[in-house]
Enzyme design. Structure first.
Site, PDB file in Angstrom:
ATOM      1  N   ARG A  68       0.476  14.407  13.054  1.00 42.10           N
ATOM      2  CA  ARG A  68       0.974  14.143  11.704  1.00 42.10           C
ATOM      3  C   ARG A  68       1.026  15.404  10.822  1.00 42.10           C
ATOM      4  NH1 ARG A  68      -1.100   8.539   9.620  1.00 42.10           N
ATOM      5  NH2 ARG A  68       0.820   8.718   8.418  1.00 42.10           N
ATOM      6  N   LYS A  84       0.856  -1.213   0.000  1.00 35.82           N
ATOM      7  CA  LYS A  84       0.000   0.000   0.000  1.00 35.82           C
ATOM      8  C   LYS A  84       0.882   1.249   0.000  1.00 35.82           C
ATOM      9  CE  LYS A  84      -1.583   1.533   4.097  1.00 35.82           C
ATOM     10  NZ  LYS A  84      -1.317   2.946   4.393  1.00 35.82           N
ATOM     11  N   ASN A  85       1.927   1.258   0.848  1.00 37.11           N
ATOM     12  CA  ASN A  85       2.728   2.473   1.030  1.00 37.11           C
ATOM     13  C   ASN A  85       3.756   2.705  -0.065  1.00 37.11           C
ATOM     14  OD1 ASN A  85       1.187   2.995   3.214  1.00 37.11           O
ATOM     15  ND2 ASN A  85       2.734   2.445   4.738  1.00 37.11           N
ATOM     16  N   ASP A 135       4.924   0.479  12.109  1.00 37.91           N
ATOM     17  CA  ASP A 135       3.707  -0.156  11.580  1.00 37.91           C
ATOM     18  C   ASP A 135       3.561  -1.612  12.001  1.00 37.91           C
ATOM     19  OD1 ASP A 135       3.617   1.627   8.393  1.00 37.91           O
ATOM     20  OD2 ASP A 135       3.158   2.213  10.442  1.00 37.91           O
ATOM     21  N   ARG A 142      -8.523  -0.451   4.782  1.00 36.40           N
ATOM     22  CA  ARG A 142      -7.692   0.555   4.104  1.00 36.40           C
ATOM     23  C   ARG A 142      -6.371  -0.037   3.638  1.00 36.40           C
ATOM     24  NH1 ARG A 142      -7.325   6.222   7.062  1.00 36.40           N
ATOM     25  NH2 ARG A 142      -5.986   6.399   5.241  1.00 36.40           N
ATOM     26  N   CYS A 193      -4.684  12.340  12.805  1.00 38.00           N
ATOM     27  CA  CYS A 193      -5.474  11.109  12.762  1.00 38.00           C
ATOM     28  C   CYS A 193      -5.310  10.460  14.134  1.00 38.00           C
ATOM     29  CB  CYS A 193      -4.999  10.191  11.645  1.00 38.00           C
ATOM     30  SG  CYS A 193      -3.416   9.443  11.992  1.00 38.00           S
TER      31      CYS A 193
END
Ligand code: EPZ
Length: 431
Positions: free
Chosen positions: A122, A22-23, A309, A401, A117
């Site tokens: 952030r 995803k990243n 993460d 997500r 968030c």
């Protein structure tokens, strides 16, 4: 909102295929804005954030074709607007990755300033400061970041980040690719996703050296062309499924992964007592060794050290490890929300500020819990897989997500997991 109903206790056994990262896909999709020619990306994960990123590109005027679910052919030829609106950015902060490419190619960009968030405020101050160093003017107008290159083209500069920032490094790489002259990024992020983006940009004609190290050099060029690229495997999804095998005392073969992208995670989990064997360069065989797990402390750091993460998933595993482990989160200021939910499942965790102490081994028990962010959701799924009884996890849109088909992938290896959609829950309640 959808929920997951999980009945714990089943050891996971079988094979799991890892999806694209995803990243990496997020910045690579943003990079397609740098050229009017077609860029084809393969192995794009089918997850919510990428659907959002695709919508952003289309809202800007790009054409996105998906001849196959995970292949995106993007042609940003007719870009009519240079604005990423609030409605989109509030759902996905990675929309800020449109800033660099729009500024570089069109000399202007307007992106709603992302709010914080669950895991932290952030800010993107380091991104904006870097753009100013590249010759842009940046202002905040009614909640939107408005960036312009007065001379129409950015000018290379030496950018020294006071903090390692992954998307900040990516934004600057993309902006500098079309700038006049040379840009040097010092204290750059070294994540594999940075290298993947640089590989795509170089295929498009950029001249980038040093990606993956703390110093990246970019020689600006006049134009970039189309290219074809395959996104790297998701190292965090890989780490999550390694923990899933260990926490359920099962045995999983994990395919289409890149073990070299998560060396610190593999080393730490081996030290805990997880048996991880590299079957070949793209697959791992993971099982929980029969002598049980031993508590090991960990501190999150920028790559190549232990990634933030994986912190929440690791905390779930430490509830099943003998002894006391200390988990220190150094990247985000509020990334322990999963801890209070794990405590509802009988985990023994004390936490204050950026440090948590986990005492194992505890018998986790199923409970109603609530997901708060992407990786916290993964932590709760892992805990539920080993807990006795049923766990109902609410707000699983967070996990959608960043994890492709997680119910199907886990179900296929023996997990008792089902998604309860909101409509089904309502109709059940009406009966
Ligand atoms: C990227 O976020 C990832 N997201 C995050 O993954 C990941 O947790 C994070 O890097 C750290 O590895 C994507 O790549 C889309 P940072 P990013 O800029 O780039 C501070 C997931 O679960 N900072 O490296 O937003 C910041 O507050 C997500 O997949 C500033 O102060 O993170 C944080 O404390 C979650 N000013 C630290 O730096 C800035 O301008 C690292 O943030 C930028 C960052």
């Amino acid at each position: 909102m959808d929920k997951f109903l999980i009945r714990g206790g089943a050891p996971l056994r079988g094979t799991i295929e890892i999806s694209g990262a995803k990243n990496s896909a997020l910045p690579c999709l943003a990079a397609t804005l740098l050229t009017a020619e077609t860029v084809t990306l393969h192995n794009v994960p089918y997850v919510k954030d990428l659907i959002t990123q695709r919508r952003l590109l289309e809202d800007l005027g790009a054409t996105v074709l998906t001849p196959e679910l995970r292949t995106h052919k993007v042609t940003a030829k007719n870009i009519e607007t240079f604005e990423a609106p609030y409605e989109l950015v509030k759902t996905m902060r990675a929309s800020v990755l449109a800033l660099g490419p729009l500024l570089a190619r069109f000399g202007q960009a307007k992106v709603s300033l992302p709010g914080g968030c669950a895991i932290g405020t952030r800010p993107i101050d380091l991104h904006l400061k870097a753009f100013e160093q590249l010759g842009a003017t940046v202002s905040l107008e009614s909640g939107d970041v408005v960036a312009r290159a007065p001379s129409g083209r950015l000018t290379g500069a030496e950018i020294s980040f006071e903090k390692v920032t992954v998307t900040g490094t990516e934004n600057v790489m993309m902006a500098a690719a079309l700038a006049k002259g040379k840009t040097t990024i010092l204290n750059a992020a070294c994540e594999p996703e940075i290298e993947d983006l640089a590989e795509l940009l170089n295929k498009m004609g950029a001249r980038i050296k040093g990606a993956g190290t703390a110093t990246i050099e970019i020689e600006g060029v006049e134009n970039l062309s189309g290219a074809e690229h395959t996104i790297i495997p998701d190292r965090i999804e890989t780490g999550t499924f390694i923990v899933a095998a260990a926490i359920t005392k099962g045995e999983l073969e994990i395919r289409n992964c890149a073990p070299q992208h998560l060396v610190a995670v593999i080393e730490k989990l081996r030290a805990v007592g997880v048996d991880i064997e590299e079957l070949n360069p793209n697959s791992l065989l993971v099982k929980c060794c029969d002598k049980g797990l031993t508590a090991q402390s960990v501190t999150t750091e920028p790559h190549p050290l232990f990634p933030t993460d994986m912190q929440a998933q690791y905390m779930a595993l430490m509830t099943q490890a003998e002894g006391v482990s200390t988990i220190t989160e150094t990247i985000f200021e509020n990334r322990f929300m999963h801890a209070s939910e794990l405590i509802r499942m009988n985990a023994k965790i004390e936490f204050s500020g950026s440090t948590a102490r986990v005492r194992g081994v505890t018998d986790l028990t199923g409970a109603r819990v609530q997901a708060s962010d992407l990786r916290a959701s993964a932590s709760l799924v892992l805990a539920a897989l080993c807990a006795s009884g049923e766990t109902l996890i609410d707000r699983v849109y967070h996990i959608d997500r960043g994890y492709e088909n997680i119910v199907k992938k886990l179900g296929a290896v023996g997990a008792k997991i089902e998604r309860i959609t909101e409509s089904a829950a309502k109709s059940a309640a009406d009966q």
